[in-house]
Every structure is written in structure tokens, then in C-alpha cells.
Design a protein around this motif. Structure first.
Motif, PDB file in Angstrom:
ATOM      1  N   GLY A 195       4.479  -6.866   3.477  1.00 54.99           N
ATOM      2  CA  GLY A 195       3.936  -7.434   4.710  1.00 54.99           C
ATOM      3  C   GLY A 195       4.136  -6.582   5.948  1.00 54.99           C
ATOM      4  N   ALA A 196       4.728  -5.400   5.809  1.00 54.02           N
ATOM      5  CA  ALA A 196       4.933  -4.532   6.974  1.00 54.02           C
ATOM      6  C   ALA A 196       3.585  -4.162   7.582  1.00 54.02           C
ATOM      7  CB  ALA A 196       5.697  -3.278   6.574  1.00 54.02           C
ATOM      8  N   ALA A 197       3.549  -4.052   8.905  1.00 54.68           N
ATOM      9  CA  ALA A 197       2.288  -3.791   9.606  1.00 54.68           C
ATOM     10  C   ALA A 197       1.896  -2.316   9.604  1.00 54.68           C
ATOM     11  CB  ALA A 197       2.392  -4.300  11.035  1.00 54.68           C
ATOM     12  N   THR A 198       2.858  -1.412   9.536  1.00 52.83           N
ATOM     13  CA  THR A 198       2.549   0.011   9.642  1.00 52.83           C
ATOM     14  C   THR A 198       3.047   0.783   8.427  1.00 52.83           C
ATOM     15  OG1 THR A 198       4.612   0.452  10.822  1.00 52.83           O
ATOM     16  CG2 THR A 198       2.677  -0.021  12.166  1.00 52.83           C
ATOM     17  N   LEU A 199       2.481   1.964   8.265  1.00 56.63           N
ATOM     18  CA  LEU A 199       2.903   2.867   7.198  1.00 56.63           C
ATOM     19  C   LEU A 199       4.008   3.782   7.709  1.00 56.63           C
ATOM     20  CD1 LEU A 199      -0.586   3.924   5.819  1.00 56.63           C
ATOM     21  CD2 LEU A 199       1.052   2.403   4.726  1.00 56.63           C
ATOM     22  N   HIS A 200       4.939   4.129   6.821  1.00 57.94           N
ATOM     23  CA  HIS A 200       6.001   5.080   7.133  1.00 57.94           C
ATOM     24  C   HIS A 200       5.886   6.268   6.192  1.00 57.94           C
ATOM     25  CE1 HIS A 200       9.205   2.447   9.296  1.00 57.94           C
ATOM     26  NE2 HIS A 200       7.988   2.132   9.677  1.00 57.94           N
ATOM     27  N   ALA A 201       6.151   7.456   6.712  1.00 59.24           N
ATOM     28  CA  ALA A 201       6.217   8.635   5.859  1.00 59.24           C
ATOM     29  C   ALA A 201       7.238   8.375   4.763  1.00 59.24           C
ATOM     30  CB  ALA A 201       6.616   9.858   6.686  1.00 59.24           C
ATOM     31  N   THR A 202       6.885   8.759   3.533  1.00 58.95           N
ATOM     32  CA  THR A 202       7.727   8.443   2.384  1.00 58.95           C
ATOM     33  C   THR A 202       7.847   9.653   1.471  1.00 58.95           C
ATOM     34  OG1 THR A 202       6.920   6.165   2.465  1.00 58.95           O
ATOM     35  CG2 THR A 202       8.014   6.830   0.455  1.00 58.95           C
ATOM     36  N   LEU A 203       9.049   9.847   0.927  1.00 60.58           N
ATOM     37  CA  LEU A 203       9.315  10.851  -0.092  1.00 60.58           C
ATOM     38  C   LEU A 203       9.694  10.117  -1.371  1.00 60.58           C
ATOM     39  CD1 LEU A 203      10.107  13.695  -1.231  1.00 60.58           C
ATOM     40  CD2 LEU A 203      12.363  13.310  -0.197  1.00 60.58           C
ATOM     41  N   TRP A 204       8.979  10.412  -2.451  1.00 63.58           N
ATOM     42  CA  TRP A 204       9.344   9.868  -3.761  1.00 63.58           C
ATOM     43  C   TRP A 204      10.012  10.983  -4.543  1.00 63.58           C
ATOM     44  CZ3 TRP A 204       4.720   8.601  -1.429  1.00 63.58           C
ATOM     45  CH2 TRP A 204       4.486   7.244  -1.207  1.00 63.58           C
ATOM     46  N   ARG A 205      11.275  10.763  -4.931  1.00 62.34           N
ATOM     47  CA  ARG A 205      12.055  11.767  -5.666  1.00 62.34           C
ATOM     48  C   ARG A 205      12.894  11.045  -6.714  1.00 62.34           C
ATOM     49  NH1 ARG A 205      15.318  15.386  -1.884  1.00 62.34           N
ATOM     50  NH2 ARG A 205      13.502  16.755  -1.997  1.00 62.34           N
ATOM     51  N   ASP A 206      12.818  11.520  -7.936  1.00 66.00           N
ATOM     52  CA  ASP A 206      13.615  10.950  -9.034  1.00 66.00           C
ATOM     53  C   ASP A 206      13.426   9.444  -9.172  1.00 66.00           C
ATOM     54  OD1 ASP A 206      14.672  13.504  -9.608  1.00 66.00           O
ATOM     55  OD2 ASP A 206      16.267  13.233  -8.121  1.00 66.00           O
ATOM     56  N   GLY A 207      12.204   8.979  -8.986  1.00 67.00           N
ATOM     57  CA  GLY A 207      11.898   7.563  -9.162  1.00 67.00           C
ATOM     58  C   GLY A 207      12.291   6.667  -8.008  1.00 67.00           C
ATOM     59  N   GLU A 208      12.763   7.237  -6.915  1.00 69.95           N
ATOM     60  CA  GLU A 208      13.181   6.468  -5.742  1.00 69.95           C
ATOM     61  C   GLU A 208      12.272   6.791  -4.556  1.00 69.95           C
ATOM     62  OE1 GLU A 208      15.814   4.271  -5.581  1.00 69.95           O
ATOM     63  OE2 GLU A 208      16.110   4.578  -7.724  1.00 69.95           O
ATOM     64  N   ALA A 209      11.968   5.785  -3.746  1.00 69.73           N
ATOM     65  CA  ALA A 209      11.194   5.975  -2.519  1.00 69.73           C
ATOM     66  C   ALA A 209      12.155   6.037  -1.338  1.00 69.73           C
ATOM     67  CB  ALA A 209      10.210   4.833  -2.328  1.00 69.73           C
ATOM     68  N   ARG A 225       0.825  -1.206   0.000  1.00 72.13           N
ATOM     69  CA  ARG A 225       0.000   0.000   0.000  1.00 72.13           C
ATOM     70  C   ARG A 225       0.856   1.252   0.000  1.00 72.13           C
ATOM     71  NH1 ARG A 225      -3.244   3.055   4.134  1.00 72.13           N
ATOM     72  NH2 ARG A 225      -5.009   3.814   2.946  1.00 72.13           N
ATOM     73  N   ALA A 226       0.428   2.253  -0.770  1.00 73.63           N
ATOM     74  CA  ALA A 226       1.072   3.568  -0.767  1.00 73.63           C
ATOM     75  C   ALA A 226       0.010   4.629  -0.998  1.00 73.63           C
ATOM     76  CB  ALA A 226       2.134   3.646  -1.853  1.00 73.63           C
ATOM     77  N   VAL A 227       0.186   5.786  -0.347  1.00 76.88           N
ATOM     78  CA  VAL A 227      -0.741   6.901  -0.467  1.00 76.88           C
ATOM     79  C   VAL A 227       0.073   8.169  -0.685  1.00 76.88           C
ATOM     80  CG1 VAL A 227      -2.500   8.261   0.722  1.00 76.88           C
ATOM     81  CG2 VAL A 227      -2.370   5.803   1.106  1.00 76.88           C
ATOM     82  N   ALA A 228      -0.250   8.930  -1.726  1.00 75.56           N
ATOM     83  CA  ALA A 228       0.401  10.214  -1.976  1.00 75.56           C
ATOM     84  C   ALA A 228      -0.495  11.330  -1.453  1.00 75.56           C
ATOM     85  CB  ALA A 228       0.652  10.393  -3.467  1.00 75.56           C
ATOM     86  N   ASP A 229       0.100  12.277  -0.721  1.00 71.36           N
ATOM     87  CA  ASP A 229      -0.674  13.371  -0.135  1.00 71.36           C
ATOM     88  C   ASP A 229      -0.248  14.751  -0.613  1.00 71.36           C
ATOM     89  OD1 ASP A 229      -2.536  12.047   1.600  1.00 71.36           O
ATOM     90  OD2 ASP A 229      -0.844  11.520   2.875  1.00 71.36           O
ATOM     91  N   GLY A 230       0.991  14.921  -1.069  1.00 74.16           N
ATOM     92  CA  GLY A 230       1.455  16.241  -1.469  1.00 74.16           C
ATOM     93  C   GLY A 230       2.498  16.170  -2.564  1.00 74.16           C
ATOM     94  N   ILE A 231       2.587  17.244  -3.343  1.00 73.43           N
ATOM     95  CA  ILE A 231       3.581  17.343  -4.412  1.00 73.43           C
ATOM     96  C   ILE A 231       4.028  18.792  -4.520  1.00 73.43           C
ATOM     97  CG2 ILE A 231       1.800  17.636  -6.192  1.00 73.43           C
ATOM     98  CD1 ILE A 231       3.671  16.038  -8.087  1.00 73.43           C
ATOM     99  N   ASN A 232       5.313  18.996  -4.835  1.00 70.24           N
ATOM    100  CA  ASN A 232       5.803  20.361  -5.012  1.00 70.24           C
ATOM    101  C   ASN A 232       6.137  20.617  -6.484  1.00 70.24           C
ATOM    102  OD1 ASN A 232       8.335  19.200  -5.433  1.00 70.24           O
ATOM    103  ND2 ASN A 232       9.211  19.941  -3.517  1.00 70.24           N
ATOM    104  N   ALA A 233       6.612  21.823  -6.783  1.00 70.50           N
ATOM    105  CA  ALA A 233       6.878  22.218  -8.169  1.00 70.50           C
ATOM    106  C   ALA A 233       7.991  21.394  -8.816  1.00 70.50           C
ATOM    107  CB  ALA A 233       7.229  23.705  -8.223  1.00 70.50           C
ATOM    108  N   ALA A 234       8.892  20.827  -8.006  1.00 72.73           N
ATOM    109  CA  ALA A 234       9.986  20.007  -8.530  1.00 72.73           C
ATOM    110  C   ALA A 234       9.540  18.576  -8.839  1.00 72.73           C
ATOM    111  CB  ALA A 234      11.145  19.983  -7.536  1.00 72.73           C
TER     112      ALA A 234
END
Length: 70
Positions: free
Chosen positions: A23-37, A2-11
């Protein structure tokens, strides 16, 4: 998983939350930049979410604190 996107900037940087490991039990804050999480961590709690990112790259979000017994 599972992944959820909440915000995006001009870059084109996107923030939200994801289960970075299958299989992880919890969600972690994630930054997607240049195709990498990038896992932003949980500040020592049980989970976290990134809600927005501005054009300077500053991220706002929240962490779920682990219960503490005294």
C-alpha cells in the motif's frame, strides 16, 4: 504490490524500484542481492529509482525531490 528491475551486474545483483510495504504510495530504489530486497532510500525526497549497477557494485539512479517553499 509493484517492483521494476532496471539493471543487473555479473554477480547477479539486481537494481530497480519497488514498493517494499504493501500500500505504499511511492517507489523506492531497491537492490536485490542473495534473495533479499534492500531499500536504498530516497535521499530525503518523495521517491527514488536505481537504474543500473556495475560489477564493482556502484549504483546509479535518481531521486524525486520534495518541493521546497521559500
Amino acid at each position: 504490490d509493484r517492483a521494476v528491475a532496471d539493471g543487473i551486474n555479473a554477480a547477479g545483483d539486481v537494481v530497480g524500484a519497488s514498493r517494499l510495504e504493501r500500500g505504499a504510495a511511492t517507489l523506492h530504489a531497491t537492490l536485490w542481492r542473495d534473495g533479499e530486497a534492500l531499500d536504498l532510500g530516497t535521499l530525503g525526497g518523495d521517491g527514488s529509482v536505481a537504474r543500473d549497477i556495475n560489477n564493482a557494485g556502484v549504483i546509479a539512479g535518481a531521486a524525486i525531490a520534495t518541493a521546497v517553499r521559500y
